[in-house]
Write a protein that holds these residues in place. Structure first.
Motif, PDB file in Angstrom:
ATOM      1  N   THR A  34       0.872  -1.447  -0.187  1.00  0.00           N
ATOM      2  CA  THR A  34       0.253   0.209   0.326  1.00  0.00           C
ATOM      3  C   THR A  34       0.372   1.239   0.235  1.00  0.00           C
ATOM      4  O   THR A  34       0.650   2.119  -0.055  1.00  0.00           O
ATOM      5  N   ILE A  35       2.066   1.295   0.357  1.00  0.00           N
ATOM      6  CA  ILE A  35       3.079   2.585   0.660  1.00  0.00           C
ATOM      7  C   ILE A  35       3.715   3.258   0.005  1.00  0.00           C
ATOM      8  O   ILE A  35       4.416   2.438  -0.497  1.00  0.00           O
ATOM      9  N   GLY A  36       3.217   4.394  -0.253  1.00  0.00           N
ATOM     10  CA  GLY A  36       4.508   4.884  -1.543  1.00  0.00           C
ATOM     11  C   GLY A  36       5.636   5.388  -0.685  1.00  0.00           C
ATOM     12  O   GLY A  36       6.009   5.848  -0.566  1.00  0.00           O
ATOM     13  N   GLN A  37       6.105   4.518  -0.171  1.00  0.00           N
ATOM     14  CA  GLN A  37       7.796   4.801   0.692  1.00  0.00           C
ATOM     15  C   GLN A  37       8.269   3.906   0.685  1.00  0.00           C
ATOM     16  O   GLN A  37       8.401   2.002   0.506  1.00  0.00           O
ATOM     17  N   PRO A  38      10.351   4.336  -0.194  1.00  0.00           N
ATOM     18  CA  PRO A  38      11.105   3.751  -0.622  1.00  0.00           C
ATOM     19  C   PRO A  38      10.898   2.286   0.498  1.00  0.00           C
ATOM     20  O   PRO A  38      11.401   3.176   1.992  1.00  0.00           O
ATOM     21  N   ASP A  39      11.892   1.333   0.431  1.00  0.00           N
ATOM     22  CA  ASP A  39      11.898  -0.219   1.326  1.00  0.00           C
ATOM     23  C   ASP A  39      13.467  -0.226   1.524  1.00  0.00           C
ATOM     24  O   ASP A  39      13.996  -0.677   2.166  1.00  0.00           O
ATOM     25  N   PHE A  40      13.954   0.859   0.616  1.00  0.00           N
ATOM     26  CA  PHE A  40      15.383   0.891   0.814  1.00  0.00           C
ATOM     27  C   PHE A  40      15.916   2.525   1.858  1.00  0.00           C
ATOM     28  O   PHE A  40      15.215   2.760   2.141  1.00  0.00           O
ATOM     29  N   PRO A  41      17.190   1.854   3.278  1.00  0.00           N
ATOM     30  CA  PRO A  41      16.697   2.954   4.253  1.00  0.00           C
ATOM     31  C   PRO A  41      17.789   3.718   3.095  1.00  0.00           C
ATOM     32  O   PRO A  41      18.374   3.596   2.217  1.00  0.00           O
ATOM     33  N   THR A  42      17.973   4.692   4.060  1.00  0.00           N
ATOM     34  CA  THR A  42      18.570   6.124   3.175  1.00  0.00           C
ATOM     35  C   THR A  42      19.726   5.393   3.511  1.00  0.00           C
ATOM     36  O   THR A  42      20.465   5.276   4.139  1.00  0.00           O
ATOM     37  N   PRO A  43      20.725   6.542   2.148  1.00  0.00           N
ATOM     38  CA  PRO A  43      22.190   5.845   2.238  1.00  0.00           C
ATOM     39  C   PRO A  43      22.747   6.286   3.543  1.00  0.00           C
ATOM     40  O   PRO A  43      22.654   7.710   4.274  1.00  0.00           O
ATOM     41  N   GLU A  44      24.428   5.150   3.469  1.00  0.00           N
ATOM     42  CA  GLU A  44      24.854   5.445   5.283  1.00  0.00           C
ATOM     43  C   GLU A  44      25.057   6.817   5.210  1.00  0.00           C
ATOM     44  O   GLU A  44      25.467   8.067   5.671  1.00  0.00           O
ATOM     45  N   HIS A  45      25.599   7.275   3.731  1.00  0.00           N
ATOM     46  CA  HIS A  45      26.419   8.496   3.833  1.00  0.00           C
ATOM     47  C   HIS A  45      25.741   9.992   3.839  1.00  0.00           C
ATOM     48  O   HIS A  45      26.270  11.026   4.552  1.00  0.00           O
ATOM     49  N   VAL A  46      24.147   9.949   3.550  1.00  0.00           N
ATOM     50  CA  VAL A  46      23.847  10.866   3.631  1.00  0.00           C
ATOM     51  C   VAL A  46      22.459  11.044   5.719  1.00  0.00           C
ATOM     52  O   VAL A  46      22.710  11.867   6.299  1.00  0.00           O
ATOM     53  N   LYS A  47      23.342   9.758   6.091  1.00  0.00           N
ATOM     54  CA  LYS A  47      23.055   9.782   7.368  1.00  0.00           C
ATOM     55  C   LYS A  47      23.583  10.132   8.133  1.00  0.00           C
ATOM     56  O   LYS A  47      23.521  11.153   9.564  1.00  0.00           O
ATOM     57  N   GLU A  48      25.097  10.084   7.908  1.00  0.00           N
ATOM     58  CA  GLU A  48      25.748  10.714   8.606  1.00  0.00           C
ATOM     59  C   GLU A  48      26.140  12.333   8.435  1.00  0.00           C
ATOM     60  O   GLU A  48      26.795  12.637   9.692  1.00  0.00           O
TER      61      GLU A  48
END
Ligand SMILES: Cc1ncc(COP(=O)(O)O)c(C=O)c1O
Length: 384
Positions: A34-48
């Protein structure tokens, strides 16, 4: 005291997508598509980069429009990717997701009784805001036109009250995009008319054939481009969107933005800068995966005998369920109760979505396979 609540707000209903999701969320052993939410995590370098922003005390207000280097990076991104030229000092605002961009754009350009033309079916985030502005949504039925809002379809709906046309391509819920020829014809139709174009391009990085084309390339003066990082960089929770428009209009939109949120989260802004620069091509990997899934889901649905447009963008499919003689809501509810798989009733996307359901393929191939097996079994039982 409820009679003292603004009547326009009282008239608004919560999104049909959420409503359905909340209703079925506790069903046991459910596979949700149902959901329009990518199933990938936010890229690691962006989280950092986000973590670093906190450690470095980048935790204060920024310029209302977003910190300067981020605005510069956003303008360079759309310049290099889509050939759009905007001045980073005057023509871009960093917003709280594409949702807030839609809100402030409409609140800046709409007023009582003006009309906004939208393709039907459409993402349900526009109509409530149009109505809260006292304006009137006018839907153009695109079902017999492959869900494309073309010049030919739209022309009869334009009158002296038309203030804006919404072009939400690639489309949620249908996954279709407009061809360059179709965009040129629209540009030709609209070039001399006093009408704004709200071009919601949040799925611009998820286009499967050729590159994304924005009408702003031809009608820059009258187009408001909306984009963001929710889908391209799997950053839905960071709440980063962008508004691009002519300087004079951006100056007005900035007032609405300022009194609404002051600025977007400084921490998210730092992460966004990383996403747009080092992560310039982060969407490539995800796009490849989505494309594989699109091909798989399309093959399965057509093998089941369902009629469906082959999407050229975003991560949704919108098959017709008309032949089963049920409303889209009943179909989706039965599918949950009898087969344990959830899709969104097409009616959540305006009355023009009736007769369809929306499947999201922002799920792993394994989940998609299981969900589609269940859908196939259910269809067999109701086709007998
Ligand atoms: C067409 C469209 N526009 C805007 C949005 C809102 O995006 P954001 O999460 O960045 O607010 C969505 C989210 O699903 C969408 O599908």
């Amino acid at each position: 005291m409820e009679h003292l609540v603004n009547s326009r707000v009282k008239d608004i209903e919560i999104s049909g997508i959420r409503k359905f999701f909340n209703m079925v969320a506790n069903s046991p052993n459910l596979i949700s598509l149902t959901i329009g939410q990518p199933d990938f995590p936010t890229p690691e370098h962006v989280k950092e980069a986000g973590s670093r922003a906190i450690a470095d005390n980048f935790t204060t207000y920024t310029h209302n429009a977003g910190f300067l280097e981020l605005r510069k990076a956003a303008c360079e991104f759309v310049q290099q990717k889509y050939g759009l030229t905007y001045d980073f000092e005057q023509e871009v605002i960093v917003t709280v997701g594409a949702s807030q961009a839609i809100d402030i754009a409409f609140r800046t350009i709409l007023e009582e009784d003006v009309e906004v033309i939208l393709p039907g079916p459409v993402y349900p985030g526009y109509e409530p805001i149009i109505k809260m502005c006292g304006a009137k949504p006018v839907y153009v039925d695109t079902r017999e036109n492959g869900f494309r809002l073309t010049a030919e379809l739209v022309e009869p709906f334009i009158n002296e009250n038309t203030r804006c046309i919404v072009l939400p391509y690639p489309s949620n819920p249908t996954g279709v995009t407009l061809s360059e020829q179709e965009i040129l014809e629209l540009a030709n139709l609209l070039k001399d008319k006093p009408i704004w174009i709200l071009s919601d391009e949040i799925y611009s990085e998820l286009v499967y054939a050729g590159t994304h084309q924005s009408i702003a390339k031809w009608l820059r003066e009258k187009t408001i481009v909306i984009n963001g990082l929710s889908k391209s960089h799997s950053m839905t929770g960071w709440r980063i969107g962008f508004l691009f428009a002519s300087a004079f209009l951006t100056a007005h939109m900035l007032k609405v933005h300022q009194y609404s949120v002051s600025c977007t989260s400084s921490i998210s802004q730092k992460a966004a800068f990383e996403a747009l620069t080092t992560g310039f091509n982060d969407a490539d990997y995800m796009r490849k995966q989505y494309k594989k899934r699109r091909d798989y889901v399309y093959k399965r649905l057509t093998e089941m005998g369902l009629e469906v447009e082959k999407p050229t963008g975003a991560f949704y499919m919108f098959p017709s369920i008309k032949k089963f003689g049920k409303t889209s809501f009943d179909f989706a509810l039965d599918l949950v109760n009898q087969a344990g798989v959830a899709v969104v009733p097409g009616s959540a996307f305006s009355k023009y979505g009736e007769g369809y359901v929306r499947l999201s393929y922002a799920y792993s191939l394994e989940t998609l396979e299981k969900g589609l097996d269940r859908l196939e079994r259910y269809i067999k039982t109701i086709s007998k």
